[in-house]
Design an enzyme around this catalytic site. Structure first.
Site, mmCIF file in Angstrom:
data_model
loop_
_atom_site.group_PDB
_atom_site.id
_atom_site.type_symbol
_atom_site.label_atom_id
_atom_site.label_comp_id
_atom_site.label_asym_id
_atom_site.label_seq_id
_atom_site.Cartn_x
_atom_site.Cartn_y
_atom_site.Cartn_z
ATOM 1 N N ASP A 82 0.839 -1.204 0.000
ATOM 2 C CA ASP A 82 0.000 0.000 0.000
ATOM 3 C C ASP A 82 0.870 1.248 0.000
ATOM 4 O O ASP A 82 2.091 1.179 0.240
ATOM 5 C CB ASP A 82 -0.934 -0.014 1.230
ATOM 6 C CG ASP A 82 -2.110 0.944 1.094
ATOM 7 O OD1 ASP A 82 -2.268 1.556 0.029
ATOM 8 O OD2 ASP A 82 -2.872 1.070 2.071
ATOM 9 N N LYS A 83 0.200 2.364 -0.250
ATOM 10 C CA LYS A 83 0.855 3.673 -0.205
ATOM 11 C C LYS A 83 0.039 4.561 0.710
ATOM 12 O O LYS A 83 -1.190 4.434 0.779
ATOM 13 C CB LYS A 83 0.858 4.260 -1.623
ATOM 14 C CG LYS A 83 1.475 5.606 -1.782
ATOM 15 C CD LYS A 83 0.661 6.856 -1.887
ATOM 16 C CE LYS A 83 -0.746 6.980 -2.168
ATOM 17 N NZ LYS A 83 -1.274 8.366 -2.213
ATOM 18 N N HIS A 84 0.706 5.437 1.428
ATOM 19 C CA HIS A 84 -0.016 6.441 2.205
ATOM 20 C C HIS A 84 0.623 7.800 1.961
ATOM 21 O O HIS A 84 1.847 7.897 1.870
ATOM 22 C CB HIS A 84 0.024 6.103 3.701
ATOM 23 C CG HIS A 84 -0.759 7.074 4.528
ATOM 24 N ND1 HIS A 84 -2.136 7.067 4.562
ATOM 25 C CD2 HIS A 84 -0.373 8.114 5.310
ATOM 26 C CE1 HIS A 84 -2.561 8.050 5.345
ATOM 27 N NE2 HIS A 84 -1.513 8.702 5.808
ATOM 28 N N SER A 85 -0.213 8.808 1.852
ATOM 29 C CA SER A 85 0.309 10.154 1.609
ATOM 30 C C SER A 85 -0.072 11.061 2.765
ATOM 31 O O SER A 85 -1.117 10.868 3.399
ATOM 32 C CB SER A 85 -0.297 10.671 0.301
ATOM 33 O OG SER A 85 -0.370 12.070 0.319
ATOM 34 N N THR A 122 -9.387 11.046 -0.595
ATOM 35 C CA THR A 122 -9.644 10.059 -1.647
ATOM 36 C C THR A 122 -11.096 9.559 -1.606
ATOM 37 O O THR A 122 -11.723 9.356 -2.640
ATOM 38 C CB THR A 122 -8.649 8.890 -1.480
ATOM 39 O OG1 THR A 122 -7.338 9.431 -1.634
ATOM 40 C CG2 THR A 122 -8.867 7.802 -2.504
ATOM 41 N N ARG A 170 -6.022 14.564 20.941
ATOM 42 C CA ARG A 170 -4.950 15.430 20.403
ATOM 43 C C ARG A 170 -5.529 16.647 19.692
ATOM 44 O O ARG A 170 -5.009 17.759 19.792
ATOM 45 C CB ARG A 170 -4.082 14.632 19.422
ATOM 46 C CG ARG A 170 -3.176 13.614 20.093
ATOM 47 C CD ARG A 170 -2.568 12.673 19.061
ATOM 48 N NE ARG A 170 -1.810 13.374 18.069
ATOM 49 C CZ ARG A 170 -1.607 12.928 16.822
ATOM 50 N NH1 ARG A 170 -2.100 11.776 16.430
ATOM 51 N NH2 ARG A 170 -0.885 13.618 15.971
ATOM 52 N N SER A 185 0.189 7.274 14.763
ATOM 53 C CA SER A 185 -1.194 7.358 14.283
ATOM 54 C C SER A 185 -1.291 6.855 12.839
ATOM 55 O O SER A 185 -2.134 6.015 12.507
ATOM 56 C CB SER A 185 -1.662 8.811 14.383
ATOM 57 O OG SER A 185 -2.890 8.995 13.740
ATOM 58 N N LYS A 189 -2.551 2.648 11.909
ATOM 59 C CA LYS A 189 -3.686 2.338 11.026
ATOM 60 C C LYS A 189 -3.221 1.544 9.806
ATOM 61 O O LYS A 189 -3.851 0.574 9.409
ATOM 62 C CB LYS A 189 -4.363 3.637 10.563
ATOM 63 C CG LYS A 189 -5.073 4.373 11.681
ATOM 64 C CD LYS A 189 -5.974 5.465 11.152
ATOM 65 C CE LYS A 189 -5.250 6.692 10.664
ATOM 66 N NZ LYS A 189 -4.879 7.693 11.643
ATOM 67 N N LYS A 190 -2.122 1.975 9.217
ATOM 68 C CA LYS A 190 -1.666 1.314 7.974
ATOM 69 C C LYS A 190 -1.187 -0.107 8.244
ATOM 70 O O LYS A 190 -1.473 -1.027 7.483
ATOM 71 C CB LYS A 190 -0.550 2.133 7.315
ATOM 72 C CG LYS A 190 -1.071 3.245 6.472
ATOM 73 C CD LYS A 190 -1.679 2.745 5.162
ATOM 74 C CE LYS A 190 -2.742 3.691 4.650
ATOM 75 N NZ LYS A 190 -3.477 3.223 3.473
HETATM 76 N N1 URA Z 1 -2.785 11.783 9.859
HETATM 77 C C1 URA Z 1 -3.085 10.820 10.773
HETATM 78 O O1 URA Z 1 -3.667 9.796 10.434
HETATM 79 N N2 URA Z 1 -2.703 11.028 12.053
HETATM 80 C C2 URA Z 1 -2.045 12.119 12.453
HETATM 81 O O2 URA Z 1 -1.715 12.226 13.603
HETATM 82 C C3 URA Z 1 -1.749 13.108 11.503
HETATM 83 C C4 URA Z 1 -2.136 12.921 10.196
#
Ligand code: URA
Length: 443
Positions: A82-85, A122, A170, A185, A189-190
């Protein structure tokens, strides 16, 4: 163990043990630690940072606080990648990248987010497509990832549950801007998606999430260190966000540009360059290519043969959208009632732009959110946006505005003129890929 003792240790600048970090995250997830304590913990981390071991512990704790996807036993014939931006303006990369690398043999379970503030999301873009369901059943999601190779869907409540609570605190305690908390964070998740490899796109420039180039680099390096330390091979590209990435920004307009690229109509430019570089890195990370030139060859083949576009169409159909989106998108995507160019009132060259403000022009038109419960208009946005280095005469279009009303158009036109900085000397367009950060070989 007592939460207040853990907070005290962090407050006093001590490194927390793995057990202390695990205890605290577990308490966030199961509700046994209160919001005041979570806020105090986040502030202590904000001021005193975390070392790599603590960051890895926090990431693993968040990852394991909910379901962790397991793809073994699915009979996949390729890696799960996967990719995350970190997000940007006109950043429609995911829409093209997922199907493109799937057509080269990867399986991409892409869990994406909605837009908030100046950056687009997205999911919002995909929801411009009539019928597209971002919350399919778990069985449909898994079947698509196996058979089509890609499914782009929304966050399910069962993944990384501790992050939702921690992020919520936060957000209201001024502790979002903390590298260890951001890293845990994003990665918590990823990594819950059961990936064999991850590629990060960390943006730099006036439209980026991180405020400075050095903060973007620090985040990219921290993500690579922590993700690899947590057992998921990960690399990061530092890419340019000092101007809008695609030639457009919005929702339906970005889907249309993604389809044009998947159909092979866009073979150069900023969007192509960044998407291709990320795709190359994903094929290398997933061991689907021997080297960069092999990866480029495979990607070229997947675009030329129409396979990348076909994967997109199958994903859309599999998630409830039309079965013929590649040919029907122009009539199916929503269209704004007013579509008109905004003309320059001065001459010069575009030397810079406030990309964040351009993102906010889209929000002002109704295409993005100021608050997470805002309803958005998928039809509005900007197309044909001028780029850095372009020559502008009085009366040259700076962009085409897609608006709901004449008033919205006038407001957006004024904001857009302000966001485009014109100068007398032509500037070279910025590089798109500043660096690739990979895990350092063990010394
Ligand atoms: N994106 C996230 O998922 N978590 C953060 O803390 C900041 C950006």
């Amino acid at each position: 163990m007592l939460p207040q003792e853990i907070i005290r240790h962090k407050r006093d600048g001590l490194a927390l043990s793995t057990e202390e970090v695990a205890f605290f995250v577990k308490g966030i997830a199961d509700g046994s630690i209160g919001e005041a304590q979570i806020g105090a913990f986040a502030m202590a981390v904000y001021f005193n940072d975390m070392n790599d071991e603590e960051r890895i512990g926090l990431t693993l704790g968040i990852r394991d606080s909910g379901e962790v996807l397991d793809w073994s036993g699915m009979g996949l014939n390729g890696p799960v990648v996967d990719k995350h931006s970190t997000g940007g303006v006109g950043d429609l990369v995911s829409l093209v990248l997922g199907p493109w690398v799937a057509a080269c043999g990867a399986h991409v379970p892409m869990i994406s987010g909605r837009g908030l503030g100046h950056t687009g999301g997205t999911l919002d873009k995909l929801e411009s497509i009539p019928g597209y369901n971002i919350v399919p059943s778990n069985a449909d999601f898994r079947r698509l990832v196996r058979d089509v190779g890609v499914a782009i869907i929304g966050q399910t409540g069962s993944l990384a549950t501790a992050d939702k609570r921690l992020y919520g605190v936060r957000d209201v305690t001024a502790t979002v801007e903390s590298i260890p908390l951001i890293v845990a964070s994003i990665l918590g998740k990823k990594l819950a998606c059961g990936l064999d490899a991850l590629v990060m796109d960390v943006k730099m420039g006036s439209g980026a999430f991180m405020p400075t180039a050095s903060a973007s680099r620090e985040l990219a390096e921290a993500i690579v260190t922590v993700a690899n330390g947590a057992g998921t091979p990960t690399s990061a590209l530092l890419t340019d966000m000092s101007q809008v990435l695609a030639s457009c920004a919005g929702n339906a307009v970005e889907v249309a540009e993604a389809i044009a690229m998947l159909k092979g109509d866009i073979r150069q430019g900023r969007l192509y360059e960044v998407t291709e570089a990320l795709a190359v890195e994903m094929l290398l990370a997933g061991r689907l290519a021997d080297d960069e030139s092999d990866a480029r060859g495979k990607l070229y083949g997947a675009l030329n043969s129409g396979q990348a576009a076909e994967r997109f169409e199958r994903m859309v159909a599999g998630l409830g959208g039309p079965v013929d989106i590649l040919t029907s998108f122009e009539r199916r995507l929503p269209r704004a009632p007013i579509i008109k160019p905004v003309l320059a009132d001065a001459a010069g060259y575009v030397v810079d732009m406030d990309t964040r403000d351009i993102g906010m022009v889209v929000v002002g038109l109704g295409g993005g959110r100021r608050r997470s419960d805002d309803v958005i208009d998928h039809s509005v946005g900007l197309t044909a946006i001028a780029g850095i280095g372009d020559k502008i005469e009085v009366g040259t279009p700076l962009a085409t505005i897609h608006a709901r009303s004449e008033d919205d158009f006038a407001r957006a036109a004024e904001q857009l003129r302000r966001a485009m900085i014109l100068g007398e000397q032509q500037e070279e367009a910025p590089h798109m890929i500043y660096d690739v950060i990979r895990q350092r070989e063990a010394e």
